[in-house]
Design an enzyme around this catalytic site. Sequence first.
Site, PDB file in Angstrom:
ATOM      1  N   GLU A   1       7.934  10.648  -1.398  1.00  9.58           N
ATOM      2  CA  GLU A   1       7.157  10.122  -0.261  1.00  9.58           C
ATOM      3  C   GLU A   1       7.790   8.785   0.099  1.00  9.58           C
ATOM      4  O   GLU A   1       7.532   7.781  -0.557  1.00  9.58           O
ATOM      5  CB  GLU A   1       5.684   9.952  -0.653  1.00  9.58           C
TER       6      GLU A   1
ATOM      7  N   CYS B   1       3.250   2.607   5.199  1.00  6.21           N
ATOM      8  CA  CYS B   1       4.461   3.430   5.384  1.00  6.21           C
ATOM      9  C   CYS B   1       4.499   4.087   6.753  1.00  6.21           C
ATOM     10  O   CYS B   1       5.573   4.281   7.315  1.00  6.21           O
ATOM     11  CB  CYS B   1       4.533   4.490   4.295  1.00  6.21           C
TER      12      CYS B   1
HETATM   13  P1  NAD Z   1       9.847   0.447  -3.976  1.00  3.22           P
HETATM   14  O1  NAD Z   1      10.741   1.624  -3.719  1.00  3.22           O
HETATM   15  O2  NAD Z   1      10.453  -0.883  -4.055  1.00  3.22           O
HETATM   16  O3  NAD Z   1       9.043   0.646  -5.369  1.00  3.22           O
HETATM   17  C1  NAD Z   1       8.375   1.838  -5.691  1.00  3.22           C
HETATM   18  C2  NAD Z   1       8.416   2.038  -7.199  1.00  3.22           C
HETATM   19  O4  NAD Z   1       9.762   2.141  -7.628  1.00  3.22           O
HETATM   20  C3  NAD Z   1       7.775   0.900  -7.986  1.00  3.22           C
HETATM   21  O5  NAD Z   1       6.925   1.459  -8.969  1.00  3.22           O
HETATM   22  C4  NAD Z   1       8.963   0.170  -8.613  1.00  3.22           C
HETATM   23  O6  NAD Z   1       8.684  -0.335  -9.892  1.00  3.22           O
HETATM   24  C5  NAD Z   1      10.028   1.252  -8.722  1.00  3.22           C
HETATM   25  N1  NAD Z   1      11.394   0.702  -8.565  1.00  3.22           N
HETATM   26  C6  NAD Z   1      11.786  -0.292  -7.723  1.00  3.22           C
HETATM   27  N2  NAD Z   1      13.111  -0.489  -7.810  1.00  3.22           N
HETATM   28  C7  NAD Z   1      13.577   0.377  -8.734  1.00  3.22           C
HETATM   29  C8  NAD Z   1      14.870   0.663  -9.272  1.00  3.22           C
HETATM   30  N3  NAD Z   1      15.959   0.006  -8.870  1.00  3.22           N
HETATM   31  N4  NAD Z   1      14.981   1.630 -10.211  1.00  3.22           N
HETATM   32  C9  NAD Z   1      13.902   2.326 -10.625  1.00  3.22           C
HETATM   33  N5  NAD Z   1      12.649   2.089 -10.148  1.00  3.22           N
HETATM   34  C10 NAD Z   1      12.477   1.142  -9.228  1.00  3.22           C
HETATM   35  O7  NAD Z   1       8.709   0.537  -2.863  1.00  3.22           O
HETATM   36  P2  NAD Z   1       7.542  -0.505  -2.538  1.00  3.22           P
HETATM   37  O8  NAD Z   1       8.166  -1.776  -2.079  1.00  3.22           O
HETATM   38  O9  NAD Z   1       6.550  -0.543  -3.619  1.00  3.22           O
HETATM   39  O10 NAD Z   1       6.833   0.226  -1.287  1.00  3.22           O
HETATM   40  C11 NAD Z   1       7.326   0.113   0.016  1.00  3.22           C
HETATM   41  C12 NAD Z   1       8.114   1.325   0.435  1.00  3.22           C
HETATM   42  O11 NAD Z   1       7.431   2.513   0.104  1.00  3.22           O
HETATM   43  C13 NAD Z   1       8.332   1.384   1.943  1.00  3.22           C
HETATM   44  O12 NAD Z   1       9.612   1.889   2.228  1.00  3.22           O
HETATM   45  C14 NAD Z   1       7.259   2.370   2.406  1.00  3.22           C
HETATM   46  O13 NAD Z   1       7.528   2.997   3.635  1.00  3.22           O
HETATM   47  C15 NAD Z   1       7.267   3.338   1.259  1.00  3.22           C
HETATM   48  N6  NAD Z   1       5.983   4.023   1.179  1.00  3.22           N
HETATM   49  C16 NAD Z   1       5.925   5.356   1.461  1.00  3.22           C
HETATM   50  C17 NAD Z   1       4.694   5.996   1.428  1.00  3.22           C
HETATM   51  C18 NAD Z   1       4.555   7.463   1.734  1.00  3.22           C
HETATM   52  O14 NAD Z   1       3.498   8.015   1.419  1.00  3.22           O
HETATM   53  N7  NAD Z   1       5.549   8.119   2.307  1.00  3.22           N
HETATM   54  C19 NAD Z   1       3.550   5.291   1.103  1.00  3.22           C
HETATM   55  C20 NAD Z   1       3.660   3.936   0.804  1.00  3.22           C
HETATM   56  C21 NAD Z   1       4.886   3.306   0.835  1.00  3.22           C
END
Ligand code: NAD
Length: 439
Positions: free
Chosen positions: A217, A251
């Site tokens: 997602e 998102c």
């Molecule tokens: P993110 O990708 O930075 O983090 C998400 C998860 O990934 C966290 O639990 C984090 O600990 C982990 N993570 C971060 N960097 C990592 C790495 N290098 N290696 C392994 N794990 C890692 O996302 P965010 O900043 O929490 O959320 C924002 C993003 O999520 C935006 O792009 C938004 O559009 C998207 N989003 C999508 C939905 C959906 O339902 N499609 C919903 C909410 C947010």
Amino acid sequence: MTPELEQKIKTVFEKQKAFFKTNQTKNIEFRKAQLTKFRDVFLSHTDALCEALDIDLGKSRKEAEYVEIQIVSSELDYLLENIDEWAKPTFVESKPHPSGADIVSKIMHEPYGVNYIIGPFNYPVQLTFSPLIGALIAGNTAIIKPSENTPHVAKVIEEIIEKSFDEAYVKVFQGAIEENTLLLSLPFDYIFFTGSPNVGKIVMKAAAEQLIPLTLELGGKSPTIVHQDADLDKAVARISYGKWINCGQTCVAPDYIYIHESIKDAFVSKFIAYLKSTYPDGSLGKIGKIVSPNQIKHLAGYLEAAHEKVIYGGRYNLETRHFEATLMDNITWEDQVMQQEIFGPILPIMTYTDINVALEEINNRPKPLALYVFSESQEFANDVLNRTTSGDAEINSAIIHVGSHFLPFGGVGTSGMGKYHGKFSFEAFSHTRSVLQVK
Ligand code: NAD
């Protein structure tokens, strides 16, 4: 990460594998009982969750209840009401065999096994628990890693899980990249990731190493087309709701406006008037908090790169993490703000005179998570949908499709893969197994 935590993660994972093998989760009554208990614990933590959401993201009580708590509880009720029906095998026609054998064909839904659910920061309650209840209603066990960027909420999530479930069934591990990297190296049976496209690639690579099925997602720049026949008052109010909620950190928020040149000035005047009447003293501190000072600096960079294009708002406060609802006008595809998903309360406005050119520009870019079209013409709206793609879409509104458990929700291409919510969650977390029997 301490060696103790590393060992604990591995031990719980093995415990969950062993528990799944006992077949207890295959029993629908077991699933219902566990989720009913969870429902009570979850709702009894409403105050704690709302307080934590206020600290981490500045969400008002009303907003927190509506978009975080109620969305989970109403979906859970719906899952509990329908699971008996969904879990039944579906008998289908059988293709005649040359031998003339009597054949029975059916489709079964079976749980994958031990699931890994990775949560983002922006709707930390909904986007952790909504996948979880889908995984459990389908008969899986789960390990959850909430976002490290909303630590107060993550703590309450852990408390709720500990009070609801045995760790051999559901367990929370706190952590960031290091913990996630270790967890992603384990042979899970299913992975459900919500987050950015960049981290999505890391998760998918890790899943590919072990051929683990997954749902992604993700996010992206969701276009919002406002055509010349749109009802501008409705468009302004509905775009405003979708854009400013959670300080733009949604998102499916309208990322940018793509409006017919002939109505742009009228739209901008109405938008500014609407903002002034909704937030007479400005929206600073009224629409939630940005998750971190670093993210504020990142957003401020968009304004600094084209400060002459900021026509409303633009103030922010690094200490309180507030950021004003901000409009930018005369934006082109070359502006910095158009290079990636904004994820903050900045709304760039671009114009078109020829919808064919506008749609081509949209189609030349990564497939968005949502696309919104405002027009009084059904024909125009249908044509736009027919000539574009996006995870999901709305006509004359924005972001509310996410709240319906009757609609499958998710992205396409770089905005994600796989759908969930309601029955689609049950399907996402179930392996569809065909069974053919010769009598
Ligand atoms: P993110 O990708 O930075 O983090 C998400 C998860 O990934 C966290 O639990 C984090 O600990 C982990 N993570 C971060 N960097 C990592 C790495 N290098 N290696 C392994 N794990 C890692 O996302 P965010 O900043 O929490 O959320 C924002 C993003 O999520 C935006 O792009 C938004 O559009 C998207 N989003 C999508 C939905 C959906 O339902 N499609 C919903 C909410 C947010």
